[in-house]
Design a protein around this motif. Structure first.
Motif, PDB file in Angstrom:
ATOM      1  N   SER A   1       0.642  -1.154  -0.060  1.00 23.56           N
ATOM      2  CA  SER A   1      -0.023  -0.023  -0.187  1.00 23.56           C
ATOM      3  C   SER A   1       0.618   1.350   0.132  1.00 23.56           C
ATOM      4  CB  SER A   1      -1.087   0.105   1.041  1.00 23.56           C
ATOM      5  OG  SER A   1      -1.869  -1.006   1.088  1.00 23.56           O
ATOM      6  N   VAL A   2       2.013   1.261  -0.572  1.00 29.90           N
ATOM      7  CA  VAL A   2       3.093   2.260  -0.396  1.00 29.90           C
ATOM      8  C   VAL A   2       3.329   2.455  -2.107  1.00 29.90           C
ATOM      9  CG1 VAL A   2       4.900   3.720   0.164  1.00 29.90           C
ATOM     10  CG2 VAL A   2       3.666   2.281   1.942  1.00 29.90           C
ATOM     11  N   HIS A   3       3.083   3.300  -2.852  1.00 32.71           N
ATOM     12  CA  HIS A   3       3.444   3.518  -4.166  1.00 32.71           C
ATOM     13  C   HIS A   3       4.611   4.649  -4.229  1.00 32.71           C
ATOM     14  CE1 HIS A   3       0.236   0.870  -5.177  1.00 32.71           C
ATOM     15  NE2 HIS A   3      -0.441   1.631  -4.096  1.00 32.71           N
ATOM     16  N   VAL A   4       5.772   4.503  -4.915  1.00 35.57           N
ATOM     17  CA  VAL A   4       6.543   5.609  -5.198  1.00 35.57           C
ATOM     18  C   VAL A   4       6.735   5.807  -6.858  1.00 35.57           C
ATOM     19  CG1 VAL A   4       9.224   6.119  -5.354  1.00 35.57           C
ATOM     20  CG2 VAL A   4       8.183   4.810  -3.524  1.00 35.57           C
ATOM     21  N   VAL A   5       6.715   7.079  -6.949  1.00 37.98           N
ATOM     22  CA  VAL A   5       6.571   7.441  -8.292  1.00 37.98           C
ATOM     23  C   VAL A   5       7.793   8.489  -8.633  1.00 37.98           C
ATOM     24  CG1 VAL A   5       4.290   7.177  -8.619  1.00 37.98           C
ATOM     25  CG2 VAL A   5       5.081   9.462  -7.653  1.00 37.98           C
ATOM     26  N   GLU A   6       8.319   9.036  -9.945  1.00 39.10           N
ATOM     27  CA  GLU A   6       9.040   9.750 -10.276  1.00 39.10           C
ATOM     28  C   GLU A   6       8.467  10.747 -11.263  1.00 39.10           C
ATOM     29  OE1 GLU A   6      14.007  10.344 -10.762  1.00 39.10           O
ATOM     30  OE2 GLU A   6      12.842   8.806 -11.966  1.00 39.10           O
ATOM     31  N   ARG A   7       8.210  10.240 -12.485  1.00 38.62           N
ATOM     32  CA  ARG A   7       7.744  10.964 -13.551  1.00 38.62           C
ATOM     33  C   ARG A   7       6.350  10.861 -13.871  1.00 38.62           C
ATOM     34  NH1 ARG A   7      12.817   9.634 -17.199  1.00 38.62           N
ATOM     35  NH2 ARG A   7      12.640   7.858 -16.209  1.00 38.62           N
TER      36      ARG A   7
ATOM     37  N   LYS B   1       6.823  10.609  -3.861  1.00 39.01           N
ATOM     38  CA  LYS B   1       7.329  10.952  -4.838  1.00 39.01           C
ATOM     39  C   LYS B   1       8.964  11.028  -4.690  1.00 39.01           C
ATOM     40  CE  LYS B   1       7.644  14.460  -8.811  1.00 39.01           C
ATOM     41  NZ  LYS B   1       7.067  15.699  -9.313  1.00 39.01           N
ATOM     42  N   MET B   2       9.663  10.425  -5.622  1.00 37.88           N
ATOM     43  CA  MET B   2      11.363  10.555  -5.540  1.00 37.88           C
ATOM     44  C   MET B   2      11.877  11.895  -5.967  1.00 37.88           C
ATOM     45  SD  MET B   2      12.847   6.910  -6.767  1.00 37.88           S
ATOM     46  CE  MET B   2      12.727   7.193  -8.539  1.00 37.88           C
ATOM     47  N   ILE B   3      12.667  12.487  -5.066  1.00 35.18           N
ATOM     48  CA  ILE B   3      13.208  13.612  -5.443  1.00 35.18           C
ATOM     49  C   ILE B   3      14.677  13.479  -5.018  1.00 35.18           C
ATOM     50  CG2 ILE B   3      13.378  16.292  -4.649  1.00 35.18           C
ATOM     51  CD1 ILE B   3      10.773  15.600  -5.773  1.00 35.18           C
ATOM     52  N   ASP B   4      15.653  13.895  -6.373  1.00 32.79           N
ATOM     53  CA  ASP B   4      16.867  13.476  -6.034  1.00 32.79           C
ATOM     54  C   ASP B   4      17.826  15.158  -6.036  1.00 32.79           C
ATOM     55  OD1 ASP B   4      17.008  14.840  -8.646  1.00 32.79           O
ATOM     56  OD2 ASP B   4      17.635  13.220  -9.578  1.00 32.79           O
ATOM     57  N   ALA B   5      17.111  16.190  -5.636  1.00 31.59           N
ATOM     58  CA  ALA B   5      17.615  17.287  -5.660  1.00 31.59           C
ATOM     59  C   ALA B   5      18.484  17.527  -4.169  1.00 31.59           C
ATOM     60  CB  ALA B   5      16.799  18.587  -5.449  1.00 31.59           C
ATOM     61  N   ASP B   6      19.866  17.716  -4.284  1.00 29.74           N
ATOM     62  CA  ASP B   6      20.555  17.996  -2.844  1.00 29.74           C
ATOM     63  C   ASP B   6      20.963  16.626  -2.202  1.00 29.74           C
ATOM     64  OD1 ASP B   6      20.502  20.739  -3.113  1.00 29.74           O
ATOM     65  OD2 ASP B   6      18.629  20.780  -2.239  1.00 29.74           O
ATOM     66  N   THR B   7      20.793  15.407  -3.208  1.00 31.07           N
ATOM     67  CA  THR B   7      21.461  14.251  -2.559  1.00 31.07           C
ATOM     68  C   THR B   7      22.636  13.589  -3.396  1.00 31.07           C
ATOM     69  OG1 THR B   7      19.740  13.126  -4.067  1.00 31.07           O
ATOM     70  CG2 THR B   7      19.047  13.584  -1.906  1.00 31.07           C
TER      71      THR B   7
ATOM     72  N   CYS C   1       8.933   1.138  -6.885  1.00 33.76           N
ATOM     73  CA  CYS C   1       8.603   2.194  -7.683  1.00 33.76           C
ATOM     74  C   CYS C   1       8.547   1.487  -9.093  1.00 33.76           C
ATOM     75  CB  CYS C   1       9.821   3.210  -7.870  1.00 33.76           C
ATOM     76  SG  CYS C   1       9.590   4.460  -9.122  1.00 33.76           S
ATOM     77  N   ASN C   2       7.218   1.541  -9.678  1.00 33.41           N
ATOM     78  CA  ASN C   2       7.210   0.897 -11.084  1.00 33.41           C
ATOM     79  C   ASN C   2       7.923   1.325 -12.405  1.00 33.41           C
ATOM     80  OD1 ASN C   2       5.574  -1.491 -10.202  1.00 33.41           O
ATOM     81  ND2 ASN C   2       3.904  -0.046  -9.884  1.00 33.41           N
ATOM     82  N   GLU C   3       8.410   2.640 -12.022  1.00 36.32           N
ATOM     83  CA  GLU C   3       9.079   3.503 -13.079  1.00 36.32           C
ATOM     84  C   GLU C   3      10.514   3.104 -13.176  1.00 36.32           C
ATOM     85  OE1 GLU C   3       8.428   7.650 -13.394  1.00 36.32           O
ATOM     86  OE2 GLU C   3       6.846   7.505 -11.824  1.00 36.32           O
ATOM     87  N   TRP C   4      11.204   3.245 -14.346  1.00 37.22           N
ATOM     88  CA  TRP C   4      12.582   3.340 -14.245  1.00 37.22           C
ATOM     89  C   TRP C   4      13.116   4.515 -14.102  1.00 37.22           C
ATOM     90  CZ3 TRP C   4      15.918  -0.803 -14.485  1.00 37.22           C
ATOM     91  CH2 TRP C   4      16.992  -0.628 -14.936  1.00 37.22           C
ATOM     92  N   PRO C   5      13.889   4.696 -12.797  1.00 42.94           N
ATOM     93  CA  PRO C   5      14.339   6.291 -12.789  1.00 42.94           C
ATOM     94  C   PRO C   5      15.230   6.850 -13.705  1.00 42.94           C
ATOM     95  CG  PRO C   5      16.129   4.550 -11.555  1.00 42.94           C
ATOM     96  CD  PRO C   5      14.610   3.765 -12.211  1.00 42.94           C
ATOM     97  N   GLU C   6      14.926   8.231 -13.581  1.00 38.86           N
ATOM     98  CA  GLU C   6      15.591   8.981 -14.455  1.00 38.86           C
ATOM     99  C   GLU C   6      17.140   8.788 -14.554  1.00 38.86           C
ATOM    100  OE1 GLU C   6      15.562  13.780 -16.243  1.00 38.86           O
ATOM    101  OE2 GLU C   6      14.495  13.226 -14.079  1.00 38.86           O
ATOM    102  N   ILE C   7      17.660   8.688 -13.389  1.00 45.89           N
ATOM    103  CA  ILE C   7      19.147   8.802 -13.275  1.00 45.89           C
ATOM    104  C   ILE C   7      19.634   7.558 -13.942  1.00 45.89           C
ATOM    105  CG2 ILE C   7      19.179   7.462 -11.193  1.00 45.89           C
ATOM    106  CD1 ILE C   7      21.631   9.214 -10.270  1.00 45.89           C
TER     107      ILE C   7
END
Length: 378
Positions: free
Chosen positions: A94-100, A114-120, A219-225
């Motif tokens: 019941s936890v969903h992670v998204v990026e785009r 939502k995944m945020i990669d700023a300042d990491t 996260c069902n997405e492939w991450p941008e990085i």
């Protein structure tokens, strides 16, 4: 870039020693047993998840994956040791992670992050809470990031209680007379197993010494990085287009651990490609598997006290890069020692550069703050 360079006929004949003959024999044995082994692992994943749901009505986890050497199917290839560890990833329900790509959820029982990669540091993200709960004043909270400690502590508390019962029932499938002692090990719950029985899970004559359980968020997405991995030019077409497509369809996970010495470490999560890695290893040619297993087997003997730095994951990363940069047909039993040498050369390149790029995230340095200048000199 480390490329294969083969020696003269005389050198090749000398190289075709016991190790080459042994690899050739194991190759013939492995061809028949690999599918049965993977089917057995799938059954164990299903059984483990079902046992968990029996422990708690509805269950806390939606997925269970055997990863590491056992999940990859190489634990039985270690010719120097018959001991093995089991690594298990549980995926929180019941936890969903998204990026785009936004998704619709049932707001009453599901959480969207939502995944945020700023300042990491590359390879780590923060998880922004998109669907917030109402606070004690009946007002919506401001957007905030999910601390990794909340999930980590909940999982560890659960591991020390209900997971002990779960694992006790699970290991009955592997053999009796097992002693289970849980302890916290970084982001995971671990236990040492004491048993005199062989593991019948894989039927590969290995003893299980410990089990490490870690919680992950899907996260069902492939991450941008990691987009560069999809688009990367590959001279030898490994992995193939079909394999890349399958890996991307698996998405990724985030696990509750922050970057080393980061000022926001408690808010950071590490991106994990455990299923994509398992897919690639399971699709290796046998000689590639043998070289990978051999390198893992001799890692502690070669690097001694520095084997903590040159981890099994570093070895896997090196092998992935060498496989991508060298022609697959040349992976033959008589060239086993050549490829062991090539892998060590590649590792040396990474050490000299102080940069070991994660295979899927080229910008992510696996050596980041992992050793001091004095340790490098030694």
């Amino acid at each position: 870039m480390a490329h294969a360079s083969f020696t003269s006929e005389d050198d090749q004949l000398r190289d075709k020693c016991f190790l080459s003959h042994f690899a050739e024999i194991l190759s013939k044995v492995n061809n028949d047993g690999n599918k049965v082994f993977i089917d057995a692992l799938s059954l164990m994943e299903f059984t483990c998840l079902k046992l968990h749901h029996d422990e708690i009505a509805g269950g806390l986890y939606s997925e269970c994956h055997y990863v590491g050497s056992v999940g990859e199917g190489i634990s039985g290839l270690d010719i120097f040791s018959n001991n093995s560890d089991i690594d298990i990833m549980f995926v929180m329900k019941s936890v969903h992670v998204v990026e785009r790509r936004p998704i619709k959820t049932n707001k009453k029982c599901e959480q969207l992050l939502k995944m945020i990669d700023a300042d990491t540091t590359p390879g780590y993200v923060k998880l922004k809470i998109l669907e917030n709960e109402i606070d004690e004043n009946n007002a919506m909270k401001e957007d905030e990031f999910l601390p990794n400690s909340i999930v980590q502590k909940t999982f560890q508390a659960y591991g020390n209680a209900s997971n002990a019962g779960l694992l006790s029932r699970m290991v009955e499938l592997l053999g009796d007379k097992m002693t289970i002692n849980w302890f916290v090990n970084g982001p995971s719950c671990s236990t040492n197993l004491e048993t005199g029985n062989r593991n019948i899970l894989t039927n590969r004559l290995v003893w299980i010494e410990s089990v490490d359980c870690v919680i992950g968020l899907k996260c069902n997405e492939w991450p941008e990085i990691a987009d560069e991995w999809i688009e990367r030019n590959r001279e030898y077409n490994w992995p193939s287009g079909d394999l890349i497509e399958k890996a991307v369809s698996l998405g990724c996970y985030v696990v509750p651990i922050g970057g080393r010495q980061s000022i926001t470490q408690d808010l950071e999560w590490r991106i994990s490609f455990v299923l994509a890695e398992r897919l690639l290893v399971r699709n290796m040619k046998y000689m590639q598997l043998f070289v990978y297993s051999l390198l893992k087997s001799i890692r502690k003997e070669i690097f001694g006290e520095f084997s903590i730095i040159i981890s099994s994951y570093i070895i896997k990363t090196v092998v992935f890069w060498v496989m991508e940069e060298n022609d697959a047909p040349s992976w033959k039993p008589e060239h086993v020692l050549n490829y062991v040498q090539i892998c060590f050369q590649k590792l040396l390149e990474f050490l000299e550069d102080d940069f070991c790029p994660n295979y899927f995230m080229r910008k992510c340095n696996l050596f980041h703050l992992k050793y001091s200048d004095n340790e490098k000199i030694r």
